[in-house]
Design a protein around this motif. Structure first.
Motif, PDB file in Angstrom:
ATOM      1  N   ILE A  31       0.812  -1.218   0.000  1.00  0.00           N
ATOM      2  CA  ILE A  31       0.000   0.000   0.000  1.00  0.00           C
ATOM      3  C   ILE A  31       0.842   1.264   0.000  1.00  0.00           C
ATOM      4  CG2 ILE A  31      -1.745   1.297   1.301  1.00  0.00           C
ATOM      5  CD1 ILE A  31      -2.568  -1.577   2.380  1.00  0.00           C
ATOM      6  N   VAL A  32       1.741   1.383   0.954  1.00  0.00           N
ATOM      7  CA  VAL A  32       2.461   2.629   1.171  1.00  0.00           C
ATOM      8  C   VAL A  32       3.301   3.022  -0.049  1.00  0.00           C
ATOM      9  CG1 VAL A  32       4.167   3.802   2.619  1.00  0.00           C
ATOM     10  CG2 VAL A  32       2.463   2.289   3.649  1.00  0.00           C
ATOM     11  N   GLY A  33       4.060   2.093  -0.582  1.00  0.00           N
ATOM     12  CA  GLY A  33       4.889   2.396  -1.749  1.00  0.00           C
ATOM     13  C   GLY A  33       4.067   2.851  -2.947  1.00  0.00           C
ATOM     14  N   LYS A  34       2.945   2.180  -3.171  1.00  0.00           N
ATOM     15  CA  LYS A  34       2.069   2.562  -4.280  1.00  0.00           C
ATOM     16  C   LYS A  34       1.534   3.982  -4.097  1.00  0.00           C
ATOM     17  CE  LYS A  34       0.322  -2.044  -5.532  1.00  0.00           C
ATOM     18  NZ  LYS A  34       1.366  -2.815  -4.862  1.00  0.00           N
ATOM     19  N   ALA A  35       1.081   4.280  -2.872  1.00  0.00           N
ATOM     20  CA  ALA A  35       0.517   5.606  -2.604  1.00  0.00           C
ATOM     21  C   ALA A  35       1.577   6.693  -2.772  1.00  0.00           C
ATOM     22  CB  ALA A  35      -0.080   5.649  -1.204  1.00  0.00           C
ATOM     23  N   LEU A  36       2.760   6.483  -2.202  1.00  0.00           N
ATOM     24  CA  LEU A  36       3.814   7.494  -2.304  1.00  0.00           C
ATOM     25  C   LEU A  36       4.285   7.666  -3.744  1.00  0.00           C
ATOM     26  CD1 LEU A  36       5.878   6.680   0.909  1.00  0.00           C
ATOM     27  CD2 LEU A  36       4.170   8.484   0.567  1.00  0.00           C
ATOM     28  N   PHE A  37       4.423   6.567  -4.467  1.00  0.00           N
ATOM     29  CA  PHE A  37       4.852   6.626  -5.865  1.00  0.00           C
ATOM     30  C   PHE A  37       3.831   7.377  -6.709  1.00  0.00           C
ATOM     31  CE2 PHE A  37       4.589   4.777 -10.144  1.00  0.00           C
ATOM     32  CZ  PHE A  37       5.864   5.057 -10.623  1.00  0.00           C
ATOM     33  N   SER A  38       2.568   6.957  -6.635  1.00  0.00           N
ATOM     34  CA  SER A  38       1.550   7.574  -7.490  1.00  0.00           C
ATOM     35  C   SER A  38       1.361   9.049  -7.149  1.00  0.00           C
ATOM     36  CB  SER A  38       0.227   6.822  -7.394  1.00  0.00           C
ATOM     37  OG  SER A  38      -0.286   6.865  -6.075  1.00  0.00           O
ATOM     38  N   GLN A  88      -9.119  14.274  10.632  1.00  0.00           N
ATOM     39  CA  GLN A  88      -7.826  13.685  10.299  1.00  0.00           C
ATOM     40  C   GLN A  88      -7.991  12.383   9.511  1.00  0.00           C
ATOM     41  OE1 GLN A  88      -5.147  13.162  13.584  1.00  0.00           O
ATOM     42  NE2 GLN A  88      -3.804  11.807  12.423  1.00  0.00           N
ATOM     43  N   ARG A  89      -8.877  11.510   9.956  1.00  0.00           N
ATOM     44  CA  ARG A  89      -9.115  10.249   9.235  1.00  0.00           C
ATOM     45  C   ARG A  89      -9.728  10.514   7.861  1.00  0.00           C
ATOM     46  NH1 ARG A  89      -9.175   5.182  12.070  1.00  0.00           N
ATOM     47  NH2 ARG A  89      -7.355   5.340  13.401  1.00  0.00           N
ATOM     48  N   SER A  90     -10.600  11.513   7.784  1.00  0.00           N
ATOM     49  CA  SER A  90     -11.224  11.833   6.499  1.00  0.00           C
ATOM     50  C   SER A  90     -10.190  12.350   5.504  1.00  0.00           C
ATOM     51  CB  SER A  90     -12.324  12.876   6.681  1.00  0.00           C
ATOM     52  OG  SER A  90     -13.371  12.367   7.460  1.00  0.00           O
ATOM     53  N   LEU A  91      -9.274  13.189   5.963  1.00  0.00           N
ATOM     54  CA  LEU A  91      -8.262  13.758   5.069  1.00  0.00           C
ATOM     55  C   LEU A  91      -7.213  12.736   4.667  1.00  0.00           C
ATOM     56  CD1 LEU A  91      -7.616  17.289   6.614  1.00  0.00           C
ATOM     57  CD2 LEU A  91      -8.733  16.748   4.447  1.00  0.00           C
ATOM     58  N   GLU A  96      -2.451   2.192   6.899  1.00  0.00           N
ATOM     59  CA  GLU A  96      -2.696   0.902   6.242  1.00  0.00           C
ATOM     60  C   GLU A  96      -3.462   1.065   4.940  1.00  0.00           C
ATOM     61  OE1 GLU A  96      -4.742  -3.430   7.191  1.00  0.00           O
ATOM     62  OE2 GLU A  96      -4.935  -1.792   8.630  1.00  0.00           O
ATOM     63  N   ARG A  97      -4.308   2.088   4.836  1.00  0.00           N
ATOM     64  CA  ARG A  97      -5.145   2.267   3.649  1.00  0.00           C
ATOM     65  C   ARG A  97      -4.622   3.342   2.703  1.00  0.00           C
ATOM     66  NH1 ARG A  97      -6.850  -2.327   3.630  1.00  0.00           N
ATOM     67  NH2 ARG A  97      -8.396  -2.956   5.130  1.00  0.00           N
ATOM     68  N   MET A  98      -4.044   4.415   3.234  1.00  0.00           N
ATOM     69  CA  MET A  98      -3.485   5.520   2.431  1.00  0.00           C
ATOM     70  C   MET A  98      -4.516   6.086   1.449  1.00  0.00           C
ATOM     71  SD  MET A  98      -0.229   5.853   3.471  1.00  0.00           S
ATOM     72  CE  MET A  98       0.657   6.707   2.215  1.00  0.00           C
ATOM     73  N   GLN A  99      -5.726   6.307   1.911  1.00  0.00           N
ATOM     74  CA  GLN A  99      -6.771   6.848   1.047  1.00  0.00           C
ATOM     75  C   GLN A  99      -7.178   8.219   1.563  1.00  0.00           C
ATOM     76  OE1 GLN A  99      -9.553   3.617   1.456  1.00  0.00           O
ATOM     77  NE2 GLN A  99      -8.735   2.554  -0.312  1.00  0.00           N
ATOM     78  N   GLY A 100      -8.433   8.485   1.693  1.00  0.00           N
ATOM     79  CA  GLY A 100      -8.913   9.756   2.209  1.00  0.00           C
ATOM     80  C   GLY A 100      -9.036  10.819   1.133  1.00  0.00           C
ATOM     81  N   ILE A 101      -9.440  11.995   1.568  1.00  0.00           N
ATOM     82  CA  ILE A 101      -9.672  13.109   0.644  1.00  0.00           C
ATOM     83  C   ILE A 101      -8.379  13.507  -0.065  1.00  0.00           C
ATOM     84  CG2 ILE A 101     -10.396  15.524   0.510  1.00  0.00           C
ATOM     85  CD1 ILE A 101     -12.217  14.866   2.980  1.00  0.00           C
ATOM     86  N   VAL A 105      -8.165  13.853  -4.130  1.00  0.00           N
ATOM     87  CA  VAL A 105      -7.745  15.063  -4.839  1.00  0.00           C
ATOM     88  C   VAL A 105      -6.629  14.738  -5.832  1.00  0.00           C
ATOM     89  CG1 VAL A 105      -6.630  17.316  -4.539  1.00  0.00           C
ATOM     90  CG2 VAL A 105      -8.523  16.647  -3.042  1.00  0.00           C
ATOM     91  N   HIS A 106      -5.714  13.880  -5.433  1.00  0.00           N
ATOM     92  CA  HIS A 106      -4.642  13.481  -6.353  1.00  0.00           C
ATOM     93  C   HIS A 106      -5.203  12.774  -7.586  1.00  0.00           C
ATOM     94  CE1 HIS A 106      -1.780  14.458  -3.175  1.00  0.00           C
ATOM     95  NE2 HIS A 106      -0.831  14.342  -4.090  1.00  0.00           N
ATOM     96  N   TRP A 107      -6.141  11.849  -7.380  1.00  0.00           N
ATOM     97  CA  TRP A 107      -6.676  11.112  -8.524  1.00  0.00           C
ATOM     98  C   TRP A 107      -7.566  11.991  -9.408  1.00  0.00           C
ATOM     99  CZ3 TRP A 107      -4.063   7.346 -10.183  1.00  0.00           C
ATOM    100  CH2 TRP A 107      -3.329   6.547  -9.313  1.00  0.00           C
ATOM    101  N   LEU A 108      -8.257  12.951  -8.810  1.00  0.00           N
ATOM    102  CA  LEU A 108      -9.006  13.913  -9.618  1.00  0.00           C
ATOM    103  C   LEU A 108      -8.051  14.736 -10.483  1.00  0.00           C
ATOM    104  CD1 LEU A 108     -11.641  15.334 -10.440  1.00  0.00           C
ATOM    105  CD2 LEU A 108     -11.303  16.863  -8.473  1.00  0.00           C
ATOM    106  N   ALA A 109      -6.950  15.184  -9.889  1.00  0.00           N
ATOM    107  CA  ALA A 109      -5.940  15.932 -10.652  1.00  0.00           C
ATOM    108  C   ALA A 109      -5.368  15.067 -11.775  1.00  0.00           C
ATOM    109  CB  ALA A 109      -4.833  16.406  -9.722  1.00  0.00           C
TER     110      ALA A 109
END
Length: 195
Positions: A31-38, A88-91, A96-101, A105-109
């Motif tokens: 999870i973490v590597g994918k989120a940071l990379f993307s 904080q959880r919403s943002l 473990e999940r690396m999701q949130g608002i 915003v990143h995927w919308l961009a």
């Protein structure tokens, strides 16, 4: 213009390689590597796109009902985050999940940039073809690991297929979407070849 355009398109295509990232040095390697990379690649690509769109207005985003709907969804998520139980959880979601608002915003961009620089059917075929190639690698790694052709402990073990996505449910959803994309591309190809 061409250099910036190719850099932006290249950045969009590089993001498609996210499913292959596995960061063995983090607590949650799938999870973490994918989120940071993307997120990193999206941020750099958006910065390049802003320069491109500023210098060449033809690369600015046109009106799209799909993008308006996605942007509305993100705005509603932001409002829900501020009025919810835990801002904080919403943002940020959880480690473990690396999701949130922030992730939304990143995927919308990412979608805005992709829609701005991939405009023709040929461009979209390239984008979908790269995505399908990545999905094939994910699938082949999973199958090869499952049947002991390769033995990478990081890809998991057991009766369920996990590959580089870490969870059989994610593998199934990812495979299903890519099967539909492949079917659509094949259908389009066959329709064009029909006499």
């Amino acid at each position: 213009e061409h250099v910036l355009l190719y850099l932006v398109r290249g950045g969009v295509l590089v993001v498609l390689f996210t499913p292959l990232i596995v960061s063995t040095e983090t607590l949650f390697p799938f999870i973490v590597g994918k989120a940071l990379f993307s997120r990193s690649v999206i941020e750099v690509t958006v910065a390049l796109w802003v320069m491109l769109a500023f210098a060449f207005p033809s690369y600015r985003l046109g009106r799209s009902w799909v993008l308006i709907a996605l942007a509305t969804w993100v705005v509603v998520s932001i409002i829900a985050g501020f009025t919810g139980v835990s801002l904080q959880r919403s943002l940020w979601s959880t480690y473990e999940r690396m999701q949130g608002i922030f992730d939304q915003v990143h995927w919308l961009a990412f979608i805005i940039v992709a829609a701005s620089v991939f405009r023709t059917l040929t461009h979209w075929k390239l984008l979908f073809s790269v995505n399908l190639a990545v999905s094939m690698v994910v699938a082949l790694l999973g199958v090869a690991n499952q049947y002991d052709v390769i033995n990478w402990a990081i890809l998991g073990s057991g009766t369920r297929q996990v590959s580089t996505l870490g969870n059989a449910t994610y593998v199934g959803a990812y495979a299903m979407v890519n099967i539909l994309i492949a079917a659509a591309l094949m259908g389009h190809s066959w329709r064009n070849r029909a006499p």
